[in-house]
Design an enzyme around this catalytic site. Structure first.
Site, PDB file in Angstrom:
ATOM      1  N   THR A  55     -54.260 -22.091 -38.760  1.00 14.70           N
ATOM      2  CA  THR A  55     -55.011 -21.283 -37.983  1.00 14.70           C
ATOM      3  C   THR A  55     -55.611 -20.100 -38.924  1.00 14.70           C
ATOM      4  OG1 THR A  55     -53.775 -21.533 -35.992  1.00 14.70           O
ATOM      5  CG2 THR A  55     -54.522 -19.418 -36.201  1.00 14.70           C
ATOM      6  N   LYS A 109     -39.909 -21.356 -36.295  1.00 15.23           N
ATOM      7  CA  LYS A 109     -40.891 -20.798 -35.641  1.00 15.23           C
ATOM      8  C   LYS A 109     -40.353 -20.576 -34.188  1.00 15.23           C
ATOM      9  CE  LYS A 109     -45.607 -21.427 -34.081  1.00 15.23           C
ATOM     10  NZ  LYS A 109     -47.139 -22.223 -34.057  1.00 15.23           N
ATOM     11  N   GLU A 122     -15.854 -31.062 -31.584  1.00 20.97           N
ATOM     12  CA  GLU A 122     -15.896 -31.662 -30.027  1.00 20.97           C
ATOM     13  C   GLU A 122     -15.991 -33.262 -30.288  1.00 20.97           C
ATOM     14  OE1 GLU A 122     -18.220 -28.822 -27.305  1.00 20.97           O
ATOM     15  OE2 GLU A 122     -16.928 -30.057 -26.176  1.00 20.97           O
ATOM     16  N   TYR A 169     -59.403 -21.702 -30.419  1.00 21.28           N
ATOM     17  CA  TYR A 169     -59.628 -21.596 -31.586  1.00 21.28           C
ATOM     18  C   TYR A 169     -59.463 -23.177 -32.302  1.00 21.28           C
ATOM     19  CZ  TYR A 169     -54.880 -21.523 -32.972  1.00 21.28           C
ATOM     20  OH  TYR A 169     -53.322 -21.887 -33.091  1.00 21.28           O
ATOM     21  N   THR A 198     -48.906 -23.100 -38.978  1.00 19.46           N
ATOM     22  CA  THR A 198     -47.612 -22.423 -38.617  1.00 19.46           C
ATOM     23  C   THR A 198     -46.863 -23.692 -37.792  1.00 19.46           C
ATOM     24  OG1 THR A 198     -48.322 -21.745 -36.552  1.00 19.46           O
ATOM     25  CG2 THR A 198     -48.540 -20.132 -38.338  1.00 19.46           C
ATOM     26  N   ASP A 199     -47.186 -24.488 -37.354  1.00 20.34           N
ATOM     27  CA  ASP A 199     -46.645 -25.569 -36.444  1.00 20.34           C
ATOM     28  C   ASP A 199     -45.522 -26.210 -37.246  1.00 20.34           C
ATOM     29  OD1 ASP A 199     -48.916 -26.644 -33.861  1.00 20.34           O
ATOM     30  OD2 ASP A 199     -48.115 -24.781 -34.409  1.00 20.34           O
TER      31      ASP A 199
HETATM   32  N1  DAS Z   1     -51.699 -25.493 -34.535  1.00 25.50           N
HETATM   33  C1  DAS Z   1     -51.255 -24.660 -35.643  1.00 25.50           C
HETATM   34  C2  DAS Z   1     -51.038 -25.224 -36.843  1.00 25.50           C
HETATM   35  O1  DAS Z   1     -52.198 -25.343 -37.534  1.00 25.50           O
HETATM   36  C3  DAS Z   1     -52.251 -23.546 -35.722  1.00 25.50           C
HETATM   37  C4  DAS Z   1     -51.500 -22.430 -36.731  1.00 25.50           C
HETATM   38  O2  DAS Z   1     -50.728 -21.729 -35.902  1.00 25.50           O
HETATM   39  O3  DAS Z   1     -51.657 -22.650 -37.891  1.00 25.50           O
HETATM   40  O4  DAS Z   1     -50.112 -25.346 -37.262  1.00 25.50           O
END
Ligand code: DAS
Length: 339
Positions: free
Chosen positions: A12, A164, A288, A25, A91-92
């Protein structure tokens, strides 16, 4: 001036808005060079160069890109081509890439991953501030010997801890196990970075890269839920999984029928690691579940997705004996003598 090499992979942070919806986006649209050029004053922090390793949304991140990043950064370190490295990333799967690199790179040169929760042309774009902070951290002598770091929204995170935690919020990352390692631009010193603890004196022996071939061995993650049955364990074992990571209930628990199926998998030489679907806390041995008699490994503080990466690396390096695997999970990284 410190030399920082920026390795761009997409995400992103390199995204552009799409009129399909108010928040629509597309990730991975602009280049790393355009990203760096878009942040005023970056060139006053370091002597920068940019390389485009990939341009993907990180849900499409691959082990091949991981290996390309690891090989390139190893060469940067061995040839002294930079004082620090920044990786721009979606970010994923940012936490998984950071954890993989944490395990295959020596700790001397800072390698900082960053991304964004808003595309670059959004009015509230967070990428420029994240990229600036990442360059600050990568360029700082305070970051040496800390190896791979994640910098997002003003916080510096350990790849073993960071996750995340929100699908859309700008502050989308946290380290529930103990908080971030440090902060960037503290209010009292906007030009500085601050670490909360001295750099670790831990062994920096990463896994060797040479035995790593992609695709890495198949390691399945099985998500536990109330009333689950053992079918998914049988599928994973039949599907050629060398390892199974249980994203377990609570302290890495599962229904007895599932535990029985996991013991059967261990007897078929599948390595079973008990992790948890719970966002914070550790999974330790023999609470456990009787790990000693079942032949299971406890994931410690690692999330299921990071436990999977560590197990893949252990298998790639021929480290499959339960005791040695547990030692690596206790440390949350490669055993000291694995380099
Ligand atoms: N889908 C997400 C990624 O590219 C967009 C982001 O947050 O970077 O991991």
């Amino acid at each position: 001036m410190p030399r920082v090499i920026v390795l761009a992979t997409g995400g992103t942070i390199a995204g552009r808005a799409d009129p399909r919806s108010a928040h629509g986006y597309n990730a991975g649209c602009t280049s790393g060079a355009q990203l760096v050029a878009s942040v005023p004053g970056l060139d006053r922090l370091a002597e920068l160069s940019v390389e485009q390793i990939a341009n993907v949304a990180s849900q499409d991140m691959s082990e091949a890109i991981w290996l390309a990043l690891a090989v390139r950064i190893r060469r940067i370190i061995e040839c002294g081509q930079a004082d620090g490295v920044v990786i721009t990333h979606g970010t994923d799967t940012l936490e998984e890439t950071a954890f993989f690199l944490h395990n295959v790179l020596p700790a001397g040169t800072p390698v900082v991953l960053t991304g964004a929760m808003r595309p670059g042309d959004a009015p509230d774009a967070d990428g420029p501030a994240n990229l600036r902070a990442a360059v600050q951290v990568a360029a700082s002598p305070l970051s040496r010997r800390r190896g791979v770091l994640v910098v997002m929204h003003g916080a510096i995170h350990d790849p073993r801890q960071v996750v995340k935690i929100h699908t859309t919020a700008a502050p989308a990352f946290a380290s529930p196990g103990g908080g971030p390692l440090g902060i960037v631009n503290p209010a009292d010193d906007p030009a500085a970075i601050r670490y909360f603890a001295p750099d670790p004196a831990e062994c920096a022996a990463p896994f060797a890269l040479s035995p790593i071939i992609v695709p890495l061995s198949r390691v399945a993650i099985v998500y536990a839920h109330a009333g689950m049955d053992a079918a998914c364990i049988s599928y994973a074992a039949r599907d050629g999984a060398r390892g199974i990571v249980l994203a377990g209930l609570g302290n890495g628990n599962a229904p007895q029928t599932v535990l029985t199926a996991l013991v059967r998998a261990v007897r078929q030489s599948v390595i079973v690691v008990r992790a948890t679907r719970v966002p914070a806390g550790r999974v330790d041995r023999n609470v456990e579940v009787d790990d000693d008699s079942n032949g299971f490994v406890a994931a410690g503080a690692l999330t299921p997705q990071k436990a999977r990466v560590l197990l893949q690396l252990l298998i790639a390096n021929g480290i499959t004996a339960p005791d040695a695997v547990q030692q690596a999970f206790n440390a949350g990284r490669a055993p000291c003598d694995s380099g």
